[in-house]
Design a protein around this motif. Structure first.
Motif, mmCIF file in Angstrom:
data_model
loop_
_atom_site.group_PDB
_atom_site.id
_atom_site.type_symbol
_atom_site.label_atom_id
_atom_site.label_comp_id
_atom_site.label_asym_id
_atom_site.label_seq_id
_atom_site.Cartn_x
_atom_site.Cartn_y
_atom_site.Cartn_z
ATOM 1 N N UNK A 1 32.077 84.260 15.633
ATOM 2 C CA UNK A 1 30.522 82.951 14.925
ATOM 3 C C UNK A 1 29.945 82.730 15.722
ATOM 4 N N UNK B 1 16.675 87.246 17.119
ATOM 5 C CA UNK B 1 15.491 87.151 15.571
ATOM 6 C C UNK B 1 14.781 86.861 15.800
ATOM 7 N N UNK C 1 39.944 79.242 7.372
ATOM 8 C CA UNK C 1 38.884 79.056 7.488
ATOM 9 C C UNK C 1 37.625 80.279 7.872
ATOM 10 N N UNK C 2 38.601 80.449 9.374
ATOM 11 C CA UNK C 2 37.237 81.627 9.766
ATOM 12 C C UNK C 2 37.821 82.945 9.192
ATOM 13 N N UNK D 1 34.671 73.727 11.248
ATOM 14 C CA UNK D 1 35.373 73.468 12.408
ATOM 15 C C UNK D 1 35.308 72.260 13.255
ATOM 16 N N UNK E 1 23.288 78.394 10.894
ATOM 17 C CA UNK E 1 24.780 79.611 10.341
ATOM 18 C C UNK E 1 25.854 78.284 11.920
ATOM 19 N N UNK F 1 27.715 84.821 17.574
ATOM 20 C CA UNK F 1 27.400 85.847 16.546
ATOM 21 C C UNK F 1 25.535 84.803 16.381
ATOM 22 N N UNK G 1 34.064 82.358 6.953
ATOM 23 C CA UNK G 1 33.160 82.105 8.824
ATOM 24 C C UNK G 1 32.814 83.505 9.275
ATOM 25 N N UNK G 2 33.878 84.287 9.285
ATOM 26 C CA UNK G 2 33.604 85.595 9.810
ATOM 27 C C UNK G 2 32.853 86.079 9.143
ATOM 28 N N UNK H 1 38.692 91.437 14.257
ATOM 29 C CA UNK H 1 38.882 89.384 14.715
ATOM 30 C C UNK H 1 39.743 89.009 13.666
ATOM 31 N N UNK I 1 42.550 87.180 16.149
ATOM 32 C CA UNK I 1 43.204 85.725 16.015
ATOM 33 C C UNK I 1 44.625 85.809 15.390
ATOM 34 N N UNK J 1 38.205 84.603 19.484
ATOM 35 C CA UNK J 1 38.599 85.581 18.151
ATOM 36 C C UNK J 1 37.777 84.167 17.035
ATOM 37 N N UNK K 1 30.709 86.157 6.770
ATOM 38 C CA UNK K 1 29.298 85.477 7.133
ATOM 39 C C UNK K 1 28.896 86.327 8.265
ATOM 40 N N UNK K 2 29.903 85.557 9.356
ATOM 41 C CA UNK K 2 28.785 86.139 10.874
ATOM 42 C C UNK K 2 29.095 87.647 11.076
ATOM 43 N N UNK L 1 25.622 88.710 8.895
ATOM 44 C CA UNK L 1 24.612 88.233 9.862
ATOM 45 C C UNK L 1 24.464 88.890 11.039
ATOM 46 N N UNK L 2 25.080 89.704 11.712
ATOM 47 C CA UNK L 2 25.054 90.136 13.195
ATOM 48 C C UNK L 2 24.914 91.561 13.331
ATOM 49 N N UNK M 1 22.380 92.903 11.364
ATOM 50 C CA UNK M 1 20.277 92.812 11.840
ATOM 51 C C UNK M 1 20.039 93.373 13.275
ATOM 52 N N UNK M 2 21.158 92.441 14.208
ATOM 53 C CA UNK M 2 20.865 92.867 15.459
ATOM 54 C C UNK M 2 21.148 93.852 15.780
#
Lengths: 194, 225, 213
Positions: free
Chosen positions: C171, C182, B153-154, C199, C191, C174, B157-158, B119, B123, C167, B160-161, B164-165, B167-168
């Motif tokens: 998030x 889910x 900042x990304x 942002x 989130x 997601x 955040x990424x 990612x 970016x 990019x 964390x994303x 989270x992702x 899981x699915x």
């Protein structure tokens, strides 16, 4: 009002203005002359604060909302009418009694009958008149005019002559032109760019 | 003073990194589970941390630029991000090699750090696109700086994303548990990390010096013309 | 403060008025998103689950948003209106906020068609998907508007925006897909809210630097 020392502006590799010194007292009238590409527009954009110097110093004794800037483009929405454009600018500039002020300017520049027409239907000369209305709308103390006579017909030019004469001494003016004779009678100083 | 900084950093980087790699290859004990392939850890993870450091440094310089409007910070921020991107590509390469050796596949979506660097690679590639398609000057400096700040900042955040992702998107099949590091392993790791950071600093200084020289030459040429 | 909000309202109204006159963004978005859904229909194998199609819904939303964002500063780039606004507006973040409001309105209009169309073609849309779309819109508009201003100042323009934007929007995808598929959407929605907050503040604070020198 304006104080510049060694003012320089580059665009990438190209140096458009170099080492310019300029002092303008409040109430002064500066005629900026020079051939195409000599940096007249760049100088005015620097004074307006749209461009930042890449070298040297520049001090302007005016808040941003006390500056009126006329560019080559009219800086108005093509798909809005003259009235709608000026309403928006008047509200952003916090012009007091803006309806009256807008009406008076449109009247003076002969645009009142066409006030509801979209700017896209305007001729170049009408757009330039509208741009002048936009520039003077908030009664700026520093007036920057970049080639104000371009596209104006004889009537329009006479209107502008009268406007400049009325502003001279009352406001600080910086006017760029390729026809210096036109403004020379009013100008208190001349900056010749090479 | 400044002239000596570059060579000093370079020599220091070579010494420390050489020592670190020596320790990692010959001195640190072999990992019980993963065997010899685990030793790429001593390169991969320090490179990743160094890349983060470069991005962070670039963002700090970007903040300085927006704060002070001094043009030199633009070049410094750009150079740091350039270094970060190079190290970021190395993270992808070494991570990919590690995945191939350990699991027999070149890419695994279950490796969080690898996905995050993909990612980030996208970016920061866009960061270079932004710079290349804008004329040099104060506006480009501002826009690059803003984008660089979005980058740091990304990163969290990424991260964390991506967690989270998991899981699915993909059940986590492979786990690369943080190795139960013996003291000697940790020491070798730290030396490698220090070496990598010094290397990045040396490269940063060298590129910056080169770019400044370049600009100076152009100015002189212009003055002569 | 009412002055600031008044500026925002005037600028947002201008965006909507221009769209009302020209109708060149929202109809294109609606047509695009429905076309995309139809294309997706043919790209899914017959035994694909509803969950897979929910994933595609999010792709459709993000790409439709790119359409709106590429158009966001077209009227201002023309005739250099943006320079005029930059000079006239006391706090320039009002320009950003006004534009964000306009983009949000366009997104919502497109989604008012897209979500029922999705329900018709693929699978029912639950409240959690609607909530996620609403939250995602804020983040997309906030980040996208700032990036659109950057792209408008570059030479590559339309080409650059998706590269800058995608990019940063991963998030959001997601969070959106997670909330849609889910069993426990709560943390994905949280989130998305966090993303919006972070942002939006960042874009609000940095817009001034992007449009002025």
């Amino acid at each position: 009002m304006i104080r510049a020392r060694g003012l320089e502006r580059r665009f990438g590799e190209k140096r458009v203005l170099a080492g310019l010194d300029l002092d303008v007292a409040a109430g002064g009238f500066v005629a900026v002359t020079g051939p195409n590409g000599s940096g007249k527009s760049t100088l005015l954009a620097l004074l307006a604060g749209l461009l930042a110097p890449t070298g040297g110093e520049l001090e302007i004794e005016a808040r941003r909302d006390e500056v009126g800037y006329l560019a080559h483009e009219p800086l108005v929405y093509r798909e809005l009418s003259a009235l709608e454009n000026l309403e928006l600018y008047g509200r952003l500039y916090r012009v007091p009694e803006r309806r009256e002020r807008i009406g008076m300017l449109l009247e003076r520049y002969g645009l009142w009958p066409a006030r509801h027409e979209r700017v896209s239907a305007y001729s170049r000369g009408m757009a330039q008149r509208l741009a002048l209305c936009r520039t003077l709308l908030h009664d700026p103390s520093l007036v920057l005019l970049d080639e104000p006579y371009s596209a104006l017909d004889a009537d329009g030019a006479r209107l502008l002559d009268a406007e400049l004469a009325a502003l001279t001494g009352e406001r600080t003016l910086v006017v760029s032109t390729h026809d210096p004779d036109r403004v020379r009678p009013l100008a208190t100083q001349e900056v010749s760019l090479a | 003073m400044r002239n000596n900084l570059g060579p000093a950093l370079a020599v220091g980087a070579l010494l420390v990194l050489g020592t670190g790699l020596g320790l990692a290859l010959f001195w640190a004990p072999e990992d019980a589970d993963q065997g010899v392939s685990q030793r790429i850890f001593y390169v991969h993870v320090p490179i990743a941390l160094t890349a983060y450091a470069c991005f962070g440094w670039g963002a700090w310089k970007a903040l300085r630029l927006l704060w002070t409007r001094e043009a030199r910070y633009d070049l410094e921020s750009y150079t740091a991000i350039h270094m970060g991107t190079i190290f970021g590509v190395l993270v992808l390469v070494t991570g990919s090699i590690w995945a191939k050796v350990s699991w027999g596949i070149w890419w695994s979506w279950s490796e969080r750090q690898l996905v995050l660097f993909l990612v980030l690679f996208l970016f920061y590639s866009a960061y270079f696109m932004l710079r290349y398609s804008t004329d040099p000057g104060p506006r480009r400096a501002n826009m690059s700086a803003v984008y660089a700040l979005f980058g740091v900042v990304l990163i969290p955040v990424s991260f964390l994303a991506i967690r989270l992702a998991e899981n699915f998107i993909h059940p986590v099949v492979f786990t690369r548990e943080g190795p139960q590091m013996a003291g000697s392993m940790f020491f070798a790791f730290c030396v490698c990390l220090a070496g990598m950071l010094l290397l990045a600093a040396a490269l940063y200084q060298a590129e910056l010096a080169g770019k400044r020289l370049d600009a100076r030459v152009r100015e002189l040429r212009e003055a002569l013309a | 403060m009412s002055g600031y909000l008044g500026d925002v309202a005037a600028l947002a109204r201008t965006s909507l008025l221009l769209e009302l006159r020209q109708r060149d963004t929202v109809p294109a978005m609606v047509l695009f998103v429905v076309s995309a859904l139809v294309v997706f229909r043919f790209s899914l194998p017959a035994d694909a689950s509803d969950l897979a199609s929910l994933g595609l819904l999010w792709i459709a939303i993000v790409f439709t948003a790119i359409l709106a964002l590429t158009r966001a500063f077209v009227a201002e780039r023309d005739q250099r209106v943006l320079d005029g606004l930059v000079l006239a507006t006391g706090d320039r973040s009002a320009i950003w906020l006004g534009k964000v409001a306009g983009v949000l309105a366009f997104l919502v209009l497109a989604e008012l068609v897209a979500l029922p169309a999705f329900a018709l073609f693929f699978a029912a849309v639950g409240w959690e998907t609607v909530a996620a779309v609403a939250l995602a819109n804020v983040g997309i508009a906030a980040v996208g508007t700032l990036l659109a201003a950057m792209a408008a100042a570059s030479r590559a323009r339309e080409l650059l925006l998706p590269l800058l934007f995608l990019p940063l929007v991963i998030p959001v995808v997601v969070g959106g897909v997670g909330a849609s598929v889910e069993p426990d959407p709560g943390r994905y929605l949280a989130f998305l809210g966090l993303y919006d907050l972070i942002f939006a503040i960042l874009a609000w604070a940095s817009f001034d630097y992007v449009v002025a020198e």
